[in-house]
Design a protein around this motif. Structure first.
Motif, PDB file in Angstrom:
ATOM      1  N   GLU A  15      32.865  26.085  22.659  1.00 47.22           N
ATOM      2  CA  GLU A  15      31.520  25.525  22.511  1.00 47.22           C
ATOM      3  C   GLU A  15      31.484  24.064  22.932  1.00 47.22           C
ATOM      4  OE1 GLU A  15      30.448  26.258  18.503  1.00 47.22           O
ATOM      5  OE2 GLU A  15      29.845  28.348  18.869  1.00 47.22           O
ATOM      6  N   GLY A  16      32.567  23.324  22.688  1.00 53.67           N
ATOM      7  CA  GLY A  16      32.617  21.938  23.141  1.00 53.67           C
ATOM      8  C   GLY A  16      32.552  21.822  24.656  1.00 53.67           C
ATOM      9  N   ILE A  17      33.199  22.749  25.359  1.00 49.28           N
ATOM     10  CA  ILE A  17      33.132  22.735  26.831  1.00 49.28           C
ATOM     11  C   ILE A  17      31.741  23.144  27.298  1.00 49.28           C
ATOM     12  CG2 ILE A  17      34.106  23.730  28.933  1.00 49.28           C
ATOM     13  CD1 ILE A  17      36.731  24.110  27.446  1.00 49.28           C
ATOM     14  N   TRP A  18      31.149  24.160  26.656  1.00 51.49           N
ATOM     15  CA  TRP A  18      29.815  24.608  27.050  1.00 51.49           C
ATOM     16  C   TRP A  18      28.762  23.521  26.858  1.00 51.49           C
ATOM     17  CZ3 TRP A  18      29.732  30.181  24.553  1.00 51.49           C
ATOM     18  CH2 TRP A  18      30.549  31.024  25.316  1.00 51.49           C
ATOM     19  N   ASN A  74      45.242  30.050  31.150  1.00 53.30           N
ATOM     20  CA  ASN A  74      46.032  31.215  31.572  1.00 53.30           C
ATOM     21  C   ASN A  74      45.142  32.410  31.890  1.00 53.30           C
ATOM     22  OD1 ASN A  74      48.426  29.824  31.310  1.00 53.30           O
ATOM     23  ND2 ASN A  74      48.772  30.486  29.204  1.00 53.30           N
ATOM     24  N   LYS A  75      44.049  32.568  31.140  1.00 51.12           N
ATOM     25  CA  LYS A  75      43.117  33.663  31.398  1.00 51.12           C
ATOM     26  C   LYS A  75      42.059  33.300  32.436  1.00 51.12           C
ATOM     27  CE  LYS A  75      44.776  36.741  28.607  1.00 51.12           C
ATOM     28  NZ  LYS A  75      45.296  38.034  29.103  1.00 51.12           N
ATOM     29  N   LYS A  76      42.175  32.076  33.023  1.00 49.39           N
ATOM     30  CA  LYS A  76      41.299  31.610  34.105  1.00 49.39           C
ATOM     31  C   LYS A  76      39.848  31.443  33.657  1.00 49.39           C
ATOM     32  CE  LYS A  76      44.212  33.637  37.704  1.00 49.39           C
ATOM     33  NZ  LYS A  76      44.954  32.380  37.848  1.00 49.39           N
ATOM     34  N   PHE A  77      39.614  31.266  32.348  1.00 48.32           N
ATOM     35  CA  PHE A  77      38.269  30.901  31.895  1.00 48.32           C
ATOM     36  C   PHE A  77      38.002  29.422  32.128  1.00 48.32           C
ATOM     37  CE2 PHE A  77      38.914  34.715  29.184  1.00 48.32           C
ATOM     38  CZ  PHE A  77      37.802  35.418  29.595  1.00 48.32           C
ATOM     39  N   VAL A  78      39.060  28.624  32.137  1.00 46.60           N
ATOM     40  CA  VAL A  78      38.953  27.181  32.324  1.00 46.60           C
ATOM     41  C   VAL A  78      39.865  26.784  33.479  1.00 46.60           C
ATOM     42  CG1 VAL A  78      39.393  24.927  31.278  1.00 46.60           C
ATOM     43  CG2 VAL A  78      38.361  26.744  29.917  1.00 46.60           C
ATOM     44  N   VAL A  79      39.382  25.856  34.300  1.00 45.65           N
ATOM     45  CA  VAL A  79      40.158  25.340  35.421  1.00 45.65           C
ATOM     46  C   VAL A  79      40.561  23.905  35.104  1.00 45.65           C
ATOM     47  CG1 VAL A  79      40.132  24.780  37.876  1.00 45.65           C
ATOM     48  CG2 VAL A  79      38.966  26.832  37.050  1.00 45.65           C
ATOM     49  N   LYS A  80      41.833  23.616  35.257  1.00 43.56           N
ATOM     50  CA  LYS A  80      42.362  22.282  34.981  1.00 43.56           C
ATOM     51  C   LYS A  80      42.526  21.528  36.284  1.00 43.56           C
ATOM     52  CE  LYS A  80      46.385  20.010  32.897  1.00 43.56           C
ATOM     53  NZ  LYS A  80      47.692  20.232  32.230  1.00 43.56           N
ATOM     54  N   GLY A  81      42.007  20.302  36.326  1.00 44.39           N
ATOM     55  CA  GLY A  81      42.107  19.508  37.549  1.00 44.39           C
ATOM     56  C   GLY A  81      42.249  18.038  37.234  1.00 44.39           C
ATOM     57  N   ASN A  82      42.850  17.293  38.158  1.00 44.43           N
ATOM     58  CA  ASN A  82      43.026  15.846  37.996  1.00 44.43           C
ATOM     59  C   ASN A  82      42.791  15.132  39.330  1.00 44.43           C
ATOM     60  OD1 ASN A  82      45.252  16.865  39.232  1.00 44.43           O
ATOM     61  ND2 ASN A  82      46.758  15.765  38.003  1.00 44.43           N
ATOM     62  N   THR A  83      41.741  15.530  40.025  1.00 41.02           N
ATOM     63  CA  THR A  83      41.443  14.934  41.331  1.00 41.02           C
ATOM     64  C   THR A  83      41.033  13.473  41.198  1.00 41.02           C
ATOM     65  OG1 THR A  83      39.180  15.778  41.132  1.00 41.02           O
ATOM     66  CG2 THR A  83      40.772  17.144  42.314  1.00 41.02           C
ATOM     67  N   THR A  84      40.422  13.095  40.075  1.00 39.64           N
ATOM     68  CA  THR A  84      39.962  11.711  39.882  1.00 39.64           C
ATOM     69  C   THR A  84      40.995  10.850  39.176  1.00 39.64           C
ATOM     70  OG1 THR A  84      38.916  12.326  37.789  1.00 39.64           O
ATOM     71  CG2 THR A  84      37.571  12.477  39.780  1.00 39.64           C
ATOM     72  N   GLY A  85      42.187  11.366  38.973  1.00 35.98           N
ATOM     73  CA  GLY A  85      43.204  10.621  38.247  1.00 35.98           C
ATOM     74  C   GLY A  85      43.187  10.890  36.762  1.00 35.98           C
ATOM     75  N   THR A  86      42.158  11.559  36.272  1.00 34.08           N
ATOM     76  CA  THR A  86      42.040  11.934  34.871  1.00 34.08           C
ATOM     77  C   THR A  86      42.010  13.452  34.766  1.00 34.08           C
ATOM     78  OG1 THR A  86      40.739   9.941  34.456  1.00 34.08           O
ATOM     79  CG2 THR A  86      40.673  11.660  32.763  1.00 34.08           C
ATOM     80  N   VAL A  87      42.748  13.986  33.813  1.00 32.68           N
ATOM     81  CA  VAL A  87      42.790  15.435  33.643  1.00 32.68           C
ATOM     82  C   VAL A  87      41.458  15.915  33.089  1.00 32.68           C
ATOM     83  CG1 VAL A  87      43.953  17.356  32.516  1.00 32.68           C
ATOM     84  CG2 VAL A  87      45.267  15.368  33.249  1.00 32.68           C
ATOM     85  N   LEU A  88      40.817  16.813  33.813  1.00 34.58           N
ATOM     86  CA  LEU A  88      39.526  17.364  33.416  1.00 34.58           C
ATOM     87  C   LEU A  88      39.655  18.872  33.270  1.00 34.58           C
ATOM     88  CD1 LEU A  88      37.142  15.386  35.807  1.00 34.58           C
ATOM     89  CD2 LEU A  88      37.637  14.890  33.403  1.00 34.58           C
ATOM     90  N   TYR A  89      38.888  19.409  32.337  1.00 37.73           N
ATOM     91  CA  TYR A  89      38.853  20.857  32.103  1.00 37.73           C
ATOM     92  C   TYR A  89      37.427  21.337  32.381  1.00 37.73           C
ATOM     93  CZ  TYR A  89      43.383  20.211  29.855  1.00 37.73           C
ATOM     94  OH  TYR A  89      44.700  19.908  29.600  1.00 37.73           O
ATOM     95  N   ARG A  90      37.314  22.214  33.353  1.00 45.46           N
ATOM     96  CA  ARG A  90      35.993  22.716  33.767  1.00 45.46           C
ATOM     97  C   ARG A  90      35.895  24.209  33.464  1.00 45.46           C
ATOM     98  NH1 ARG A  90      34.372  25.169  38.298  1.00 45.46           N
ATOM     99  NH2 ARG A  90      36.375  24.701  39.296  1.00 45.46           N
ATOM    100  N   TRP A  91      34.763  24.613  32.906  1.00 47.39           N
ATOM    101  CA  TRP A  91      34.569  26.035  32.565  1.00 47.39           C
ATOM    102  C   TRP A  91      34.368  26.838  33.843  1.00 47.39           C
ATOM    103  CZ3 TRP A  91      35.429  28.857  28.487  1.00 47.39           C
ATOM    104  CH2 TRP A  91      34.894  30.150  28.420  1.00 47.39           C
ATOM    105  N   ASN A  92      35.162  27.891  33.954  1.00 39.17           N
ATOM    106  CA  ASN A  92      35.106  28.729  35.155  1.00 39.17           C
ATOM    107  C   ASN A  92      34.388  30.041  34.891  1.00 39.17           C
ATOM    108  OD1 ASN A  92      35.647  29.402  37.837  1.00 39.17           O
ATOM    109  ND2 ASN A  92      37.493  30.515  37.277  1.00 39.17           N
ATOM    110  N   GLY A  93      34.291  30.453  33.601  1.00 40.00           N
ATOM    111  CA  GLY A  93      33.586  31.682  33.263  1.00 40.00           C
ATOM    112  C   GLY A  93      34.391  32.914  33.555  1.00 40.00           C
TER     113      GLY A  93
END
Length: 234
Positions: free
Chosen positions: A180-183, A215-234
């Protein structure tokens, strides 16, 4: 007669041997049958299959539905309590308004008296303005939106490992808070510190929930801006 007696004795010995063999077989059969019965009981009580059966999936689905209904009931109870708490201060507003009116009349009465003595007519009445400060709040969800969110949340949790699906109620509550925090975040993208809510939801528990979602690919982890971000992938 001597030969007949010898043959009769031999027959008696053979019959006695057959009787002893029959007794031995009966004893062995009874012991072996007891052994097989014990092995069967042991298999039925201790030798559980590793692969879940159809009944296991049915029980898991029913347990998930019960947990979802319990979560919705708890949410409704919290909303009702919040509504009652919100309505409680409104009962004291009329008395506050009366006090403000009394203060206004006491404050501006001398001015009105002075104007009546000087013959001046007042065209505008001086009245105090009450400013209400409204704090920014998250838009309140309707019952339909809450029900749809609960169903969508249940679909996500059903695809996670067993420990998140109800075997540990505390862990299930944590994964629900993280999802819910990500949503609720803008663009459904958050940083790790934004999901930490001590003391219950510390960094280690948030990391565990995010690893399961990644691991279940609901969330995508990325650090393109230098900061680790978690984006909801659905």
């Amino acid at each position: 007669m001597t030969e007949f007696l010898d043959e009769t004795e031999t027959l008696h010995n053979n019959v006695e041997g057959m009787r002893q063999l029959s007794d031995s077989l009966a004893t062995f059969n009874e012991s072996f049958a007891s052994f097989l019965h014990v092995m069967t009981m042991n298999a039925l009580t201790t030798d559980w299959p590793r692969q879940p059966s159809e009944g296991s999936f049915y029980l898991a689905k029913r347990r998930a539905e019960e947990d979802a209904m319990a979560a919705l009931e708890a949410l409704r109870a919290r909303e009702a309590a919040a509504a009652r708490a919100k309505m409680a201060p409104s009962a004291s507003e009329p008395s506050n308004l009366n006090d403000q009116t009394a203060i206004t009349e006491t404050t501006f009465a001398p001015d009105a008296a002075a104007q009546s003595k000087t013959g001046e007519s007042s065209t505008t009445g001086a009245k105090p303005t009450v400013k209400k400060v409204v704090k920014g709040k998250k838009p309140k969800m309707t019952a339909k939106e809450k029900r749809e969110r609960g169903l969508e949340l249940e679909k996500v949790i059903c695809n996670l490992p067993l420990e998140f699906r109800g075997s540990d109620p505390t862990l299930r509550k944590h994964i629900e808070s993280v999802i819910e925090g990500i949503w609720d975040a803008p663009n459904k993208t958050v940083k790790l510190p934004e999901l930490i809510k001590p003391p219950d939801l510390n960094q280690a528990r948030v990391n565990k929930c995010l690893i399961a979602l990644v691991n279940k690919k609901f969330v995508v982890k990325g650090n393109t801006t230098g900061t680790v971000l978690y984006r909801w992938n659905g």
